[in-house]
Design a protein around this motif. Sequence first.
Motif, PDB file in Angstrom:
ATOM      1  N   THR A   1      13.349   9.920 -24.631  1.00  0.00           N
ATOM      2  CA  THR A   1      13.301   9.789 -26.093  1.00  0.00           C
ATOM      3  C   THR A   1      14.713   9.762 -26.678  1.00  0.00           C
ATOM      4  N   LEU A   2      15.604  10.593 -26.137  1.00  0.00           N
ATOM      5  CA  LEU A   2      17.005  10.589 -26.590  1.00  0.00           C
ATOM      6  C   LEU A   2      17.633   9.208 -26.373  1.00  0.00           C
ATOM      7  N   LEU A   3      17.178   8.519 -25.316  1.00  0.00           N
ATOM      8  CA  LEU A   3      17.697   7.178 -25.028  1.00  0.00           C
ATOM      9  C   LEU A   3      16.862   6.103 -25.742  1.00  0.00           C
ATOM     10  N   GLU A   4      16.007   6.560 -26.665  1.00  0.00           N
ATOM     11  CA  GLU A   4      15.225   5.678 -27.544  1.00  0.00           C
ATOM     12  C   GLU A   4      14.202   4.824 -26.801  1.00  0.00           C
TER      13      GLU A   4
ATOM     14  N   MET B   1       6.219   3.943 -30.335  1.00  0.00           N
ATOM     15  CA  MET B   1       6.244   5.380 -30.610  1.00  0.00           C
ATOM     16  C   MET B   1       7.128   5.608 -31.823  1.00  0.00           C
ATOM     17  N   PRO B   2       6.732   6.514 -32.721  1.00  0.00           N
ATOM     18  CA  PRO B   2       7.640   6.826 -33.837  1.00  0.00           C
ATOM     19  C   PRO B   2       8.989   7.293 -33.290  1.00  0.00           C
ATOM     20  N   PRO B   3      10.089   7.050 -34.015  1.00  0.00           N
ATOM     21  CA  PRO B   3      11.405   7.420 -33.487  1.00  0.00           C
ATOM     22  C   PRO B   3      11.534   8.930 -33.256  1.00  0.00           C
ATOM     23  N   ASN B   4      12.340   9.286 -32.300  1.00  0.00           N
ATOM     24  CA  ASN B   4      12.679  10.689 -31.993  1.00  0.00           C
ATOM     25  C   ASN B   4      11.463  11.530 -31.611  1.00  0.00           C
ATOM     26  N   THR B   5      10.426  10.883 -31.104  1.00  0.00           N
ATOM     27  CA  THR B   5       9.171  11.573 -30.808  1.00  0.00           C
ATOM     28  C   THR B   5       8.740  11.273 -29.375  1.00  0.00           C
ATOM     29  N   LEU B   6       8.211  12.298 -28.703  1.00  0.00           N
ATOM     30  CA  LEU B   6       7.615  12.097 -27.381  1.00  0.00           C
ATOM     31  C   LEU B   6       6.228  12.718 -27.381  1.00  0.00           C
ATOM     32  N   PHE B   7       5.422  12.265 -26.440  1.00  0.00           N
ATOM     33  CA  PHE B   7       4.079  12.831 -26.297  1.00  0.00           C
ATOM     34  C   PHE B   7       4.062  13.820 -25.140  1.00  0.00           C
TER      35      PHE B   7
ATOM     36  N   ASP C   1      14.103  16.761 -33.348  1.00  0.00           N
ATOM     37  CA  ASP C   1      14.714  17.601 -34.384  1.00  0.00           C
ATOM     38  C   ASP C   1      14.045  18.970 -34.395  1.00  0.00           C
ATOM     39  N   MET C   2      14.767  19.989 -33.971  1.00  0.00           N
ATOM     40  CA  MET C   2      14.183  21.333 -33.914  1.00  0.00           C
ATOM     41  C   MET C   2      14.427  22.127 -35.202  1.00  0.00           C
ATOM     42  N   THR C   3      14.994  21.475 -36.201  1.00  0.00           N
ATOM     43  CA  THR C   3      15.252  22.137 -37.478  1.00  0.00           C
ATOM     44  C   THR C   3      13.956  22.687 -38.077  1.00  0.00           C
ATOM     45  N   ASN C   4      13.992  23.894 -38.572  1.00  0.00           N
ATOM     46  CA  ASN C   4      12.878  24.416 -39.361  1.00  0.00           C
ATOM     47  C   ASN C   4      13.124  23.973 -40.807  1.00  0.00           C
ATOM     48  N   HIS C   5      12.491  22.856 -41.172  1.00  0.00           N
ATOM     49  CA  HIS C   5      12.790  22.233 -42.471  1.00  0.00           C
ATOM     50  C   HIS C   5      12.374  23.110 -43.647  1.00  0.00           C
TER      51      HIS C   5
END
Length: 247
Positions: A114-117, A154-160, A234-238
């Motif tokens: 995913t990091l490699l898109e 797949m939506p960007p920055n997302t993995l299943f 993104d592990m940010t707690n928004h």
Amino acid sequence: MPLIMITNDDGVDAPGLRILAEALGTLGRAIIIAPERDNSAASHSLTMRRPLRVREISADVYAIDGTPADCVMVGIKKVLPARPDLVASGINPGANLGDDINYSGTVSAAREGTLLEIPSLAVSLATANGEPCLYPVAARQALILAAELLERGMPPNTLFNVNVPNRPAVEILGRRYTRQGRRLYDNAIQETFDPWGQRHYWIGGGTPRWSKEPETDVQAVQAGYVSVTPLHLDMTNHQVLQGLLAK
Ligand SMILES: [Mg+2]
């Protein structure tokens, strides 16, 4: 024809890897690039203090003497003939649910993809200790999902993160989209003594306690469903961030 990279954290000889490659090989060209040895719980570690060797084992099967993340990074950038359309990691013999995700080499391989898109998924079989692994059941689920991902992307920055109950196909109740739950372990550190009386600690095993929250990966698998959790890089707690910014 889609190019599909197959990897895992259990090593290139693991049965789950070969069965996954066989299944996804019906969708395109599946190339295995996997660690030489078992790297379970290696998480997302990279090997940076020594060079990595790529060994061609047979046609479209390569082993790297590194971690799952090494395999995906080096595999995509240096080994594969082109950018893959999909990275699939597994099939891991053992669930990767809740907090396990933090330690999992299986999930981290997909995260590196995913990091490699590249659209990526991690597939694990939720087995109990000592139970025979019904890999073809998980491979079938991986095949269905992979076909969907190749078609829809797949939506960007997302993995299943996919977990399949270890039960016959007819006993699988369906698929549930879930959030990451909590899976807590009791007694996960064993104390032992060596022949000289020196105390040692051995991490592993332990009794899992399952969180009771609804709509989680843990709950879906326990209920007999295939769990598909979309994980975000993104592990940010928004929510907390918004609160902090509002002060
Ligand atoms: Mg493993």
